[in-house]
Write a protein that holds these residues in place. Structure first.
Motif, PDB file in Angstrom:
ATOM      1  N   UNK A 145      -6.278 -11.813  -1.280  1.00 52.92           N
ATOM      2  CA  UNK A 145      -7.048 -11.657  -0.042  1.00 52.92           C
ATOM      3  C   UNK A 145      -7.051 -10.181   0.379  1.00 52.92           C
ATOM      4  N   UNK A 146      -5.897  -9.556   0.254  1.00 52.63           N
ATOM      5  CA  UNK A 146      -5.773  -8.147   0.643  1.00 52.63           C
ATOM      6  C   UNK A 146      -6.651  -7.268  -0.251  1.00 52.63           C
ATOM      7  N   UNK A 147      -6.666  -7.528  -1.522  1.00 58.47           N
ATOM      8  CA  UNK A 147      -7.522  -6.751  -2.416  1.00 58.47           C
ATOM      9  C   UNK A 147      -8.997  -6.996  -2.091  1.00 58.47           C
ATOM     10  N   UNK A 247       7.436   1.775   0.941  1.00 59.38           N
ATOM     11  CA  UNK A 247       6.519   1.084   0.030  1.00 59.38           C
ATOM     12  C   UNK A 247       5.181   0.827   0.737  1.00 59.38           C
ATOM     13  N   UNK A 248       5.245   0.229   1.923  1.00 58.85           N
ATOM     14  CA  UNK A 248       3.997  -0.112   2.595  1.00 58.85           C
ATOM     15  C   UNK A 248       3.333   1.118   3.220  1.00 58.85           C
ATOM     16  N   UNK A 258      -0.159  -0.754  -3.713  1.00 57.37           N
ATOM     17  CA  UNK A 258       0.833  -1.502  -2.925  1.00 57.37           C
ATOM     18  C   UNK A 258       0.177  -2.517  -1.980  1.00 57.37           C
ATOM     19  N   UNK A 259      -0.530  -3.483  -2.571  1.00 54.07           N
ATOM     20  CA  UNK A 259      -1.258  -4.496  -1.794  1.00 54.07           C
ATOM     21  C   UNK A 259      -0.389  -5.678  -1.371  1.00 54.07           C
ATOM     22  N   UNK A 260       0.749  -5.872  -2.005  1.00 52.78           N
ATOM     23  CA  UNK A 260       1.532  -7.091  -1.788  1.00 52.78           C
ATOM     24  C   UNK A 260       1.939  -7.252  -0.326  1.00 52.78           C
ATOM     25  N   UNK A 261       2.240  -8.500   0.035  1.00 52.15           N
ATOM     26  CA  UNK A 261       2.665  -8.809   1.397  1.00 52.15           C
ATOM     27  C   UNK A 261       4.093  -8.301   1.615  1.00 52.15           C
ATOM     28  N   UNK A 262       5.094  -9.099   1.288  1.00 53.22           N
ATOM     29  CA  UNK A 262       6.497  -8.686   1.443  1.00 53.22           C
ATOM     30  C   UNK A 262       7.217  -8.575   0.106  1.00 53.22           C
TER      31      UNK A 262
END
Length: 624
Positions: A145-147, A247-248, A258-262
């Motif tokens: 979703x983020x991508x 990271x974020x 660095x698209x990942x959630x946590x």
């Protein structure tokens, strides 16, 4: 606002402004009424706990905001050095909208589904199921979703609003358009709905999961690194399972990594991990506290002022002249804070700024106005000021300006006490009196032939009177006692007179001690020009009140996202501005006690470095 706002950009209750919480009122009222009128066996604890949980979420977020702003101000482990300005504070002022949405949806689900009511405190199977569903589908679906949100079509219409903040704060994590927030809510609802409809839901799994999301969101956006390196040394696979603030932060500065959630595992799998992630993490952990060139030493004014400083409510600190009626509802927190400050309070860093090559910091002494006026508090307050001066000296500070009541004559002889006690001080102590005099003089309208001076006479007032008398302007004094005091300060005493019964003077120079009765006696259209530290209480609507001595900061002053309670945006008090000018000019003398610099020299230096008066330029041409 997104670059090209799409559908469902605005939140439904935006037009309500600060009254937006009324949308929760019917649900809260129904919850309280139903639980109060039902029998003990019929009461729904889940429904009753929704409101306390929403309040907990707000408190949790505010704690992160305060800690993050303090840590980034002192510089230790700071990740990004870029600045936060008023525009970002305004854009992020609706951070609590998602909490309101969460509350409404909770109440709806609780009332429509029996599975979502009367939940037990704990169920182990539900907690395990929630954890597994988050690690599996939630993290995976969020990554894609983020991508998708970074595709130019969705990015320009929705996600660009979030990425307007290059330097992140904890509340940046929830700043999204309404439609985007709905998508996130549906995603994070997967574990909760699964436990509800499998009968394994509990208060721990539901409220605990949302608290976990808040915790990780806040941590990832706090702009200082706090995850110790030893955690990854003890358990190396943790780097794939838990992200860090650095990271974020790279996602907000690089945008396409660095698209990942946590859990960064999906960035490793799909090749979107930023190559500088590890090096930025290491660099941030090693970063030490900043060594400021200029320190402005201020203090709290009232117990409620904790909300006006930038470590408090960001939106209030950025618009201190606005209505803040709701702060009175915070009296339990206010009282608790006042007690802690009185017992344990230590000087703390409020904010950091940068002007040209100068690093600036503001420090606050946790004492209130009323405490400064008590003789029995003088020794303790002087001790705090003295320690702050010595701490600044140890950091290599060049100039320390004494703001507000830290320079009272009755307390420490306008700062002279510390200079005499430590004659080898390398830093310069500044009280800003010369610049304050210049500002007051340049606030007097052209063509003024006489002024009325009312209020307690200070070092600034005496210097203003001297300058006016030298230029043939008549000074009317409100009392014989004050007249006798001023006689000793002026050379041209013929221009100094005790006020007659008539108070028809149009220009009033006012200080502390100005009464409401005196203001009511002023003629219509009178101009009140304060020479005091704090502004007078405005009684007359048919008169004009200027701000206390202050100047607009240069456009190049960075990271200015808050202002003093009574001053407009980007305005600095005379003493704060004077400390900066003192350092920029490299002056080596102190300005404290009875010592003053040349008023003309300080005024011209301030203008040279980009400071500007608050009033109309037509008024600031006083001839020194």
């Amino acid at each position: 606002m997104a670059t090209t706002p799409g559908l469902l950009t605005d939140w439904p209750w935006t037009p309500l402004g600060r009254f937006k919480y009324v949308v929760l009122a019917p649900w809260v009222a129904h919850s309280i009424y139903s639980n109060a009128t039902k029998g003990e066996c019929e009461r729904d604890l889940t429904n009753l706990l929704i409101l306390p949980f929403l309040l907990w979420r707000m408190l949790h977020d505010q704690i992160w905001i305060s800690i993050s702003r303090h840590r980034t101000a002192n510089g230790k482990n700071r990740i990004v050095d870029k600045t936060i300005e008023f525009e970002q504070v305004d854009r992020e002022s609706n951070w609590d909208d998602q909490i309101i949405l969460n509350g409404i949806l909770f109440y709806i689900a609780n009332n429509l589904s029996s599975y979502a009511s009367r939940l037990p405190w704990w169920r182990t199977d539900g907690v395990i199921l929630t954890s597994l569903l988050h690690i599996g589908p939630v993290e995976f679906l969020y990554y894609w979703l983020h991508r998708a949100l970074h595709h130019h079509f969705l990015y320009s219409r929705y996600h660009s609003h979030h990425h307007s903040s290059i330097v992140t704060e904890p509340i940046t994590s929830v700043i999204h358009p309404f439609g985007e927030q709905i998508a996130y809510f549906l995603l994070f609802a997967i574990p909760t709905l699964a436990t509800v409809y499998t009968g394994t839901a509990s208060l721990a799994s539901t409220f605990g999961y949302i608290t976990y999301i808040d915790l990780m969101n806040n941590m990832g956006h706090c702009n200082f690194e706090l995850i110790p390196k030893r955690l990854f040394s003890i358990f190396p696979p943790l780097k794939y399972l838990m992200y860090t603030p650095s990271y974020h932060s790279l996602h907000h500065t690089q945008f396409r990594t660095n698209y990942s959630l946590f859990m960064p595992i999906y960035d490793y799998i799909y090749g979107t991990m930023d190559k500088s992630t590890d090096s930025l993490y290491e660099t941030s952990l090693k970063r030490e506290e900043d060594a400021p060139d200029v320190v402005h030493l201020t203090h709290l004014t009232t117990p409620q002022s904790i909300y006006h400083i930038r470590l408090g409510f960001a939106s209030v600190a950025s618009e201190p002249e606005g209505s803040t009626w709701y702060i009175f509802l915070m009296w339990p927190v206010t009282l608790w804070s006042a007690i802690i400050n009185s017992i344990y309070g230590r000087t703390f860093i409020l904010e950091r700024n940068k002007l040209e090559k100068l690093k600036l910091q503001s420090w606050a002494i946790p004492r209130y106005n009323v405490q400064y006026l008590k003789k029995w508090q003088s020794r303790a307050i002087n001790g705090l000021i003295e320690k702050a001066i010595l701490d600044a000296e140890a950091k290599g500070t060049k100039v320390l300006s004494l703001g507000l009541l830290n320079q009272r004559k009755e307390l420490n002889k306008n700062g002279e006490f510390y200079v005499r006690r430590y004659p080898k001080l390398k830093l310069r102590v500044v009280d800003g009196s010369s610049l304050a005099v210049a500002i007051v003089l340049n606030s007097i309208p052209k063509g003024t032939s006489e002024v009325l001076v009312v209020g307690n006479l200070t070092k600034v007032a005496r210097s203003v009177a001297f300058a006016l008398c030298e230029r043939g302007i008549q000074i009317n004094i409100s009392s014989q006692c004050e007249y006798e005091k001023l006689k000793q300060c002026v050379t041209s005493q013929s221009n100094l007179v005790v006020m007659s019964k008539s108070v028809a003077h149009k220009t009033w120079l006012v200080g502390d001690g100005l009464t409401e009765e005196q203001q009511l006696n002023a003629p219509k259209g009178a101009l009140f020009i304060p020479f005091s530290t704090f502004p007078p209480k405005k009684v007359r609507r048919d008169c004009s009140y200027l701000h206390t001595p202050a100047m607009l900061a240069p456009a190049s002053l960075q990271n200015l996202d808050s202002c003093e309670n009574w001053l407009p945006r980007r305005a600095l008090s005379a003493v704060r501005a004077a400390g900066i000018v003192h350092a920029l000019e490299g002056w080596t003398e102190h300005e404290c006690g009875e010592n003053m610099l040349s008023v003309e020299k300080v005024w011209q230096a301030a203008l040279k470095h980009g400071f500007r008066p608050l009033g109309s330029p037509c008024n600031w041409s006083f001839s020194f």
